[in-house]
Enzyme design. Structure first.
Site, PDB file in Angstrom:
ATOM      1  CB  ILE A 178     -20.801  23.771 -21.347  1.00  0.00           C
ATOM      2  CG1 ILE A 178     -19.956  22.669 -20.690  1.00  0.00           C
ATOM      3  CG2 ILE A 178     -20.553  23.767 -22.863  1.00  0.00           C
ATOM      4  CD1 ILE A 178     -20.190  21.288 -21.250  1.00  0.00           C
ATOM      5  CG  HIS A 179     -19.404  30.015 -21.392  1.00  0.00           C
ATOM      6  ND1 HIS A 179     -18.511  30.589 -22.268  1.00  0.00           N
ATOM      7  CD2 HIS A 179     -18.684  29.715 -20.273  1.00  0.00           C
ATOM      8  CE1 HIS A 179     -17.310  30.645 -21.703  1.00  0.00           C
ATOM      9  NE2 HIS A 179     -17.386  30.107 -20.497  1.00  0.00           N
ATOM     10  CB  ALA A 180     -20.461  30.826 -26.658  1.00  0.00           C
TER      11      ALA A 180
ATOM     12  CB  ALA B 223     -20.417  25.099 -26.537  1.00  0.00           C
TER      13      ALA B 223
ATOM     14  CD  GLU C 122     -14.183  28.900 -19.497  1.00  0.00           C
ATOM     15  OE1 GLU C 122     -14.881  28.532 -18.543  1.00  0.00           O
ATOM     16  OE2 GLU C 122     -14.656  29.519 -20.474  1.00  0.00           O
TER      17      GLU C 122
END
Length: 88
Positions: free
Chosen positions: A14-16, A19, A87
């Site tokens: 969970i990156h930007a 998130a 993703e």
């Protein structure tokens, strides 16, 4: 209150971007939604809280929802996480 353990399956964790997706989704519901990792518990409607969790690939999170639309909220978040945040 309903809760479920979810495993982060997208390689980047969970990156930007994930998130942001999670916060936008959580904010569509009136229920209080929390995410717990180890002993840290955060509000799922807080992007800084989610990023601070540092949830990487294969991290197990406990997601809880409490309120009038708790079932729908938890199902939507589960779908997002299980779908690897679109993703992969």
């Amino acid at each position: 209150m309903v809760s479920r353990e979810l495993v982060i399956r997208n390689r980047a964790g969970i990156h930007a971007r994930p998130a942001s997706q999670l916060v936008q989704l959580a904010n569509k519901f009136s229920s209080t939604i929390t995410i717990e990792k180890d002993s840290e518990k955060i509000n799922a409607k807080s992007i800084m809280g989610i990023i601070a969790l540092g949830a990487t690939y294969n991290t197990v999170l406990t997601v809880s929802a409490d309120g009038s639309d708790e079932q729908e909220a938890l199902a939507a978040i589960e779908k997002l996480v299980e779908g690897k945040f679109s993703e992969e």
